[in-house]
Each structure stands twice: as structure tokens, then as C-alpha cells.
Write an enzyme that holds these catalytic residues in place. Structure first.
Site, PDB file in Angstrom:
ATOM      1  CE1 TYR A  33     -68.724 -14.269  -3.062  1.00 34.58           C
ATOM      2  CE2 TYR A  33     -66.327 -14.349  -3.056  1.00 34.58           C
ATOM      3  CZ  TYR A  33     -67.553 -14.987  -2.939  1.00 34.58           C
ATOM      4  OH  TYR A  33     -67.595 -16.336  -2.712  1.00 34.58           O
TER       5      TYR A  33
ATOM      6  CG  PHE B 136     -69.518 -23.466  25.141  1.00 41.23           C
ATOM      7  CD1 PHE B 136     -70.323 -23.022  26.184  1.00 41.23           C
ATOM      8  CD2 PHE B 136     -70.021 -23.411  23.852  1.00 41.23           C
ATOM      9  CE1 PHE B 136     -71.599 -22.542  25.931  1.00 41.23           C
ATOM     10  CE2 PHE B 136     -71.296 -22.931  23.599  1.00 41.23           C
ATOM     11  CZ  PHE B 136     -72.084 -22.501  24.637  1.00 41.23           C
ATOM     12  CG  ASP B 137     -73.075 -26.692  25.070  1.00 41.59           C
ATOM     13  OD1 ASP B 137     -72.659 -25.777  24.346  1.00 41.59           O
ATOM     14  OD2 ASP B 137     -74.167 -26.646  25.664  1.00 41.59           O
TER      15      ASP B 137
ATOM     16  CG  ASP C  97     -64.347 -21.160  23.502  1.00 46.26           C
ATOM     17  OD1 ASP C  97     -64.843 -20.200  22.874  1.00 46.26           O
ATOM     18  OD2 ASP C  97     -65.016 -22.145  23.863  1.00 46.26           O
TER      19      ASP C  97
ATOM     20  CB  ALA D  60     -67.719 -16.474  24.068  1.00 49.87           C
TER      21      ALA D  60
ATOM     22  CE  LYS E  88     -72.302 -16.826  23.612  1.00 49.15           C
ATOM     23  NZ  LYS E  88     -71.474 -17.898  23.116  1.00 49.15           N
TER      24      LYS E  88
ATOM     25  CG  HIS F  51     -81.280 -28.772  26.096  1.00 49.13           C
ATOM     26  ND1 HIS F  51     -80.372 -29.656  25.567  1.00 49.13           N
ATOM     27  CD2 HIS F  51     -80.908 -27.546  25.655  1.00 49.13           C
ATOM     28  CE1 HIS F  51     -79.487 -28.977  24.853  1.00 49.13           C
ATOM     29  NE2 HIS F  51     -79.788 -27.695  24.887  1.00 49.13           N
TER      30      HIS F  51
END
Ligand SMILES: *Cc1c(COP(=O)(O)O)cnc(C)c1O
Length: 458
Positions: free
Chosen positions: A72, A124-125, A215, A217, A258, A450
């Protein structure tokens, strides 16, 4: 004869994929209401929906899974991840999270308040979502060339320094806690940011007292493009380039699905101890204790190995040349795609592909449907359906570009699969004049439509 390029790996484990008939695909797609998110993956022959979490782990990553430490607190897997992040990015502190958006949630809980302004290069969204959820505003400062599909620019992910300066000069500085630099810039087509731009953005941002958050990725793909395209970097290793990139930043958020080549995972890296300490409180609340936050020990081990492999030139060269290989085939046939191609995907310009379909009839979705029916390819619409309705007027928002994205998973498909994809796209392209009508919506959700939208072909 000149020896051709070949993938720099061989395959040790395989997964069967199944071909289907056009009749079967017609039926499955009708049952899915023409929404490929509703298809079972076994009904898909080649899945290009996303490159997120869909990569193939290496033999070394799988062996690392076996020696993960599931304690842990203070697990050796945590120590390994701390050391890997320190070596690769230069950050002394980090927090593990279950994926990229969780990293955003934890970091922004500290940094973003109501009324804040967060400049960046086409956020990014999920990043934008986490900013807007806190009633702050994301301001896009990407260079104008990024939105012109016909011009070549080696670094279409770059920020425009004039736009950024304007944001700082026209707003109270205490409302701008950070600038977010996304590498590569996913929203503008996987386009890289240059080292020069990073250096200048960092100097400007620090001059105005804000932080630079990366960011990250597809940071390794970005480093590859710097090596290939920017003067002075040809002889540097990817790892040296990555180290320099992060020397200009104060923190990073990472979706490990990614460029860490794992199926799930993420983290936040910090150069600022005080910020790490504040974020730790939110990590414990949302993710888990600071030494595992949302990840198991074995996953942290596979992630460390994945980060090391993804920052090796040979891996990146194989990956990005595979994307280029497919792009070259499509271009040779006249298929309209965004150029230069980015690191992880190919974007087809659906409006040029089907010039007769009116924009009210979801042009890009029509192409998604057609590619599935033609060959069992699953691609994704980046167009009007994704852009959704205006929250105030409830009218459809028509984006600048109607695109279909073909995302290439890491180390999953061979160049024979690329040949197959190219043939499928070219076949549809050859009979594009027969397709003059698009789609209509039968049912949609009030937000993020979507994923669940139901459609009919006109
Ligand atoms: C995927 C992605 C994220 C979000 O990461 P998840 O792991 O999907 O939560 C954030 N930013 C960029 C640029 C991404 O590509």
C-alpha cells in the site's frame, strides 16, 4: 535493390482478428444505429478508433508486471516510477493517477479557480472540460498556420507569442495561473511544438509570473519531430531532447495510455515542492494514497519500462514511419488528408472527400460509416457531431474542419494492415461521386452526444 524499411520488432504473441462480409457489416451497423461506438470490437477488422490504451506491451513490460510490488505504501514500484520520472523529465516529485484526465483533475483542483483564464495550444477536450467545469476559460493561442490544411509548417502545434502576450496584457495576472502546452497538439492533428517555441513560451509565461504545465500524452513523438525537423537537434538522443523540453516547464500531466505504451495509467510531475504537497491532498481524495494513486504496482512497473522504450529512437522511427507509410499511399491516390501528418494519426478532410454532401448532413460521419461497410475499419468522426450543439442556442456548431481520424495503435498492426487500410480508403474515394447524401440524427444525448448518438443514412 535497396532494402526497404521494416518494423524494428518481431511478434511474440498474437491475437486473432476476423474478417466479415459486407452483408454482416450492414446488419451490425444498422443494429448500432450507424454509430461505431456501439459496435462490438469483434465486428471490427482493423480498429483505428483511438491510439489511447490500445498499444501492445513489450516482452519486457510484461515481465515487469510479474515483479510489481503491491504494498500500500512505499512500494518498490513507486520508487522505480519516482526514479524513472526524475531521470527522464528531471522532476523531483510526482503523483500517480489512474489516467490523464485524473491528473488534470488533481492538478487543476489546486491551480484553477472560477473566473481564471488558461491560455494554451488547442486544449485537449478533457483538459478544456476540467477548466470549464471550474468556471474558468481556456483561450486558444495556437499559430494560425495550424488551421490551414494546405500550408506546410514543421511545428503546427506552436503557440503564437503575440496572442499569448495579448492574453497576459489584457487580463489581471492573478487570473492566469498557468499556460498549458500540449505535446503533440492532439486537437490540431498530432502536430508538434518546437523547442524554440517552448523556450520562448516558457520565458514569456515566467516573466508574467505564471506556470508552464505540459500536457504530455505524446511527448516522445514530439521529441522525435524536434530531432527530425529542428536545427541543432539531429545528433541529440530522444532522452536528451525530452530532458531539455521539460527544463522549461513547472509541471506535467500525463496520460500514460499514449506514449508510455500501457493500457491504463497516468501521473503528474512537479518541480515545485509546495505545489506537489497541495496536490497530494486531492490525490488522496480522488485517486489513492500518494504512492499508488489509482495504479497497481505491476502497472507502475510496466509504465516505467514503457517510458524507457517510447523514448528510444528506433521505436519512434518505426511508429512514425508507419503513419507516414499509410499517408504516402493515400496521397499518391489523391485522398485529401491533413499535412504534414502528425505522429499518431491520419486525418481525412471529409468535406473535400464528399464535396456534394451538405454540411447539415454530417459529412465526416458518412465517411466513417462508408469505411466500416467497405472493409470493417473503425475510424472516428471529428466534425459536427463531436462539436455538439451550442449550449445556449442548441443549434449545431459547425467546426472549421470536418475530419475523419484514423488513429494508429502503437506496435499493433503491420504494414500489410496499412496496405489494407489504404486500399479500403482508396476504394471509397474512387466511388465518392455516388455518395451525395449524408446522415440524419434520430436520437442524441444533451451533452457528449457522439458516444451514444443514433443515426440513419439518407
Ligand atoms: C488522452 C489525452 C488526455 C486525457 O487522458 P486520458 O488518459 O484519456 O484521461 C489529455 N490530454 C491529451 C493531449 C490527450 O491526448
Amino acid at each position: 535493390m535497396e532494402l526497404p524499411f521494416a518494423e524494428l520488432y518481431k511478434i511474440k504473441m498474437v491475437e486473432t482478428i476476423k474478417q466479415s462480409t459486407r452483408e454482416q457489416r450492414e446488419q451490425w451497423l444498422a443494429e448500432a444505429y450507424n454509430n461505431v461506438f456501439n459496435l462490438r470490437s469483434e465486428y471490427v477488422f482493423i480498429d483505428l478508433l483511438t491510439d489511447s490504451g490500445t498499444g501492445a506491451m513489450s516482452d519486457k513490460q510484461w515481465s515487469e508486471m510479474m515483479v510489481g510490488d503491491e504494498s500500500y505504501a512505499g512500494a518498490s514500484s513507486y520508487i522505480k516510477m519516482k526514479e524513472t520520472i526524475k531521470t527522464l523529465f528531471g522532476f523531483n516529485d510526482f503523483l500517480p493517477t489512474h489516467q490523464g484526465r485524473a491528473a488534470e483533475n488533481v492538478l487543476f483542483s489546486v491551480l484553477v479557480k472560477e473566473g481564471d483564464i488558461i491560455p494554451g495550444n488547442s486544449h485537449f477536450d478533457t483538459t478544456k472540460g476540467h477548466i470549464e467545469f471550474r468556471k474558468a476559460q481556456a483561450v486558444d493561442c495556437t499559430i494560425d498556420e495550424a488551421f490551414d490544411t494546405t500550408v506546410y509548417h514543421p511545428f503546427k502545434g506552436n503557440l503564437d507569442l503575440n496572442k499569448l502576450t495579448k492574453v497576459f496584457e489584457e487580463n489581471p495576472l492573478e487570473k492566469i495561473p498557468m499556460v498549458i502546452v500540449t505535446v503533440t497538439n492532439n486537437t490540431s492533428g498530432g502536430q508538434p511544438v518546437s523547442m524554440q517555441n517552448l523556450k520562448e513560451v516558457s520565458a514569456l509565461t515566467h516573466q508574467f509570473g505564471a506556470k508552464v504545465v505540459m500536457d504530455s500524452a505524446r511527448f516522445a513523438e514530439n521529441a522525435y519531430f524536434i530531432k527530425k525537423r529542428e536545427e541543432g537537434y539531429a545528433d541529440k538522443t530522444i532522452k536528451e531532447i525530452v530532458k531539455e523540453m521539460y527544463s522549461y516547464t513547472d509541471a506535467m500531466t500525463m496520460s500514460s495510455k499514449k506514449d508510455a505504451i500501457v493500457n491504463m495509467g497516468g501521473f503528474i510531475g512537479f518541480s515545485d515542492r509546495a505545489l506537489y504537497e497541495k496536490a497530494s491532498v486531492y490525490n488522496i481524495m480522488f485517486e489513492g494514497f500518494v504512492t499508488y494513486g489509482g495504479m497497481s504496482g505491476r502497472d507502475m512497473n510496466a509504465l516505467c519500462q514503457g517510458l524507457d522504450e517510447a523514448t528510444e529512437f528506433d521505436y519512434l522511427d518505426t511508429r512514425i514511419r508507419q503513419v507516414e507509410y499509410l499517408a504516402d499511399k493515400l496521397l499518391a491516390h489523391g485522398v485529401p488528408i491533413l499535412q504534414p501528418t502528425g505522429g499518431h494519426a491520419i486525418f481525412i478532410d471529409a468535406t473535400s472527400f464528399f464535396p456534394e454532401i451538405p454540411k447539415e448532413e454530417f459529412i465526416a460521419q458518412r465517411l466513417v460509416v462508408e469505411l466500416y461497410l467497405e472493409a470493417g475499419l473503425r475510424t472516428v468522426e471529428i466534425g459536427t457531431i463531436l462539436a455538439d450543439r451550442d449550449p445556449e442556442t442548441r443549434e449545431n456548431r459547425y467546426p472549421k474542419l470536418e475530419l475523419v481520424r484514423l488513429a494508429i495503435p502503437r506496435r499493433v498492426y503491420t504494414n500489410s494492415h496499412m496496405d489494407y487500410i489504404a486500399a479500403a480508403v482508396c476504394n471509397v474515394f474512387d466511388r465518392r461521386k455516388e455518395i451525395t447524401r449524408g446522415m440524419k440524427i434520430l436520437k442524441e444525448a444533451p451533452i457528449m452526444r457522439h458516444f451514444t448518438v443514433e443515426l440513419a443514412r439518407l
